[in-house]
Scaffold this active site. Structure first.
Site, short mmCIF file in Angstrom:
data_model
loop_
_atom_site.label_atom_id
_atom_site.label_comp_id
_atom_site.label_asym_id
_atom_site.label_seq_id
_atom_site.Cartn_x
_atom_site.Cartn_y
_atom_site.Cartn_z
N GLY A 14 0.78 -1.24 0.00
CA GLY A 14 0.00 0.00 0.00
C GLY A 14 0.81 1.28 0.00
N SER A 15 2.06 1.23 -0.52
CA SER A 15 2.81 2.49 -0.54
C SER A 15 2.18 3.48 -1.53
CB SER A 15 4.30 2.27 -0.84
OG SER A 15 4.47 1.61 -2.04
N ASN A 16 1.66 2.99 -2.65
CA ASN A 16 0.97 3.91 -3.57
C ASN A 16 -0.32 4.45 -2.95
OD1 ASN A 16 2.25 4.22 -6.40
ND2 ASN A 16 2.56 2.05 -5.90
N MET A 93 -3.75 -7.15 -7.25
CA MET A 93 -3.20 -8.26 -8.01
C MET A 93 -4.25 -9.23 -8.53
SD MET A 93 -0.25 -7.37 -8.35
CE MET A 93 1.30 -6.71 -7.76
N ARG A 94 -5.34 -8.67 -9.08
CA ARG A 94 -6.38 -9.51 -9.69
C ARG A 94 -6.83 -8.88 -10.99
NH1 ARG A 94 -8.69 -13.30 -6.93
NH2 ARG A 94 -7.55 -13.52 -5.02
N LEU A 95 -7.17 -9.76 -11.94
CA LEU A 95 -7.74 -9.25 -13.18
C LEU A 95 -9.20 -8.87 -12.92
CD1 LEU A 95 -6.68 -11.53 -16.18
CD2 LEU A 95 -6.32 -9.06 -15.91
N ASN A 110 -4.57 2.11 -13.78
CA ASN A 110 -3.67 1.20 -13.07
C ASN A 110 -2.24 1.74 -13.18
OD1 ASN A 110 -2.77 -1.27 -11.82
ND2 ASN A 110 -2.12 -2.00 -13.84
N HIS A 112 1.71 0.29 -13.31
CA HIS A 112 2.44 -0.95 -13.53
C HIS A 112 3.94 -0.65 -13.54
CE1 HIS A 112 3.06 -5.03 -14.94
NE2 HIS A 112 3.95 -4.53 -15.77
C1 GAR Z 1 3.62 -1.19 -7.35
O1 GAR Z 1 4.98 -1.11 -7.67
C2 GAR Z 1 2.79 -1.34 -8.60
O2 GAR Z 1 3.37 -0.73 -9.72
C3 GAR Z 1 2.74 -2.83 -8.75
O3 GAR Z 1 2.61 -3.33 -7.47
C4 GAR Z 1 3.31 -2.46 -6.57
C5 GAR Z 1 2.42 -2.23 -5.38
O4 GAR Z 1 3.14 -1.63 -4.35
N1 GAR Z 1 1.66 -3.25 -9.59
C6 GAR Z 1 1.69 -4.30 -10.40
O5 GAR Z 1 2.66 -5.04 -10.49
C7 GAR Z 1 0.43 -4.51 -11.20
N2 GAR Z 1 0.65 -5.47 -12.25
P1 GAR Z 1 2.38 -0.96 -3.15
O6 GAR Z 1 1.38 -1.96 -2.60
O7 GAR Z 1 3.46 -0.67 -2.15
O8 GAR Z 1 1.70 0.29 -3.67
#
Ligand code: GAR
Length: 207
Positions: A14-16, A93-95, A110, A112
């Site tokens: 959840g850093s984003n 992490m789900r479609l 999203n 990526h």
């Molecule tokens: C992020 O780096 C995001 O780009 C990636 O998961 C991480 C989540 O980090 N997303 C994917 O790989 C989607 N295919 P977070 O939970 O610390 O935000």
């Protein structure tokens, strides 16, 4: 004044999510506010982050449903009841199925951790290191029915150095995501995004 209402979907750290919440509090999200966290993992650290920030959480356990559509209908009901204007996937992490994708077409984004269309799917940072590319980065894109195939909104690059490890490169990519995602959300909130098929542009009000 009413604000622009977003929901964030996340499955992990959840850093984003945290960056978006912080940006909103600092006035750096174009007037957008995180109204809801949607999470498929009750034990994920992102859940605590949301609770600490006083943000409503919609938690569900996918395996207690008979189909993805079934739990997505419940999510849509929740999004509609909160009048959500933008759905923001941040490490979810789900479609998604057409239940959410069609309902929020053009309002579902999203992030990526690669320069798409290179290295879609899981472990994108590891895939880039393995391949030996010298440059990778992060992409924000609209979500369509495919795996990381939707139109690109914005990208930022990062160089891969010989001494990089998965850990150091992941950190470098998280650092650019920290700036990129709030910036893109603020463009949506301020009505600056124009979608023409696969071509997405931003109208910069200062130009
Ligand atoms: C992020 O780096 C995001 O780009 C990636 O998961 C991480 C989540 O980090 N997303 C994917 O790989 C989607 N295919 P977070 O939970 O610390 O935000």
């Amino acid at each position: 004044m009413s604000h622009y209402r977003i929901a964030v979907f996340a499955s992990g750290e959840g850093s984003n999510f945290q960056n978006l919440v912080n940006a909103s509090a600092n006035g750096a999200l174009g007037g957008a506010k995180v109204e809801l966290l949607v999470c498929d993992k009750p034990e994920a650290p992102v859940v605590k982050r949301a609770r600490d920030a006083g943000i409503k959480v919609h938690l569900f356990t996918p395996k207690s449903y008979t189909s993805r559509e079934e739990y997505e209908h419940e999510i849509v009901t929740q999004l509609e009841s909160l009048d959500i204007q933008l759905v923001v996937l941040a490490g979810y992490m789900r479609l998604l199925t057409s239940v959410i994708v069609d309902r929020y077409a053009g309002r579902l984004i999203n992030i990526h951790p690669s320069l798409l269309p290179a290295f879609p799917g899981t472990n994108a940072i590891g895939q880039a290191m393995e391949y030996g590319v010298k440059m990778t980065g992060a992409t924000v894109h609209l979500v369509d029915g495919g795996m990381d195939t939707g139109p690109v909104i914005a990208q930022r690059s990062v160089e891969i150095n010989v001494d990089d490890t998965l850990k150091s490169l992941t950190k470098a990519i998280h650092d650019i995501e920290e700036k990129l995602y709030p910036q893109v959300v603020s463009w949506f909130a301020q009505g600056q995004i124009v979608i023409e098929g696969r071509h997405i542009t931003r109208i910069d009000p200062n130009k």
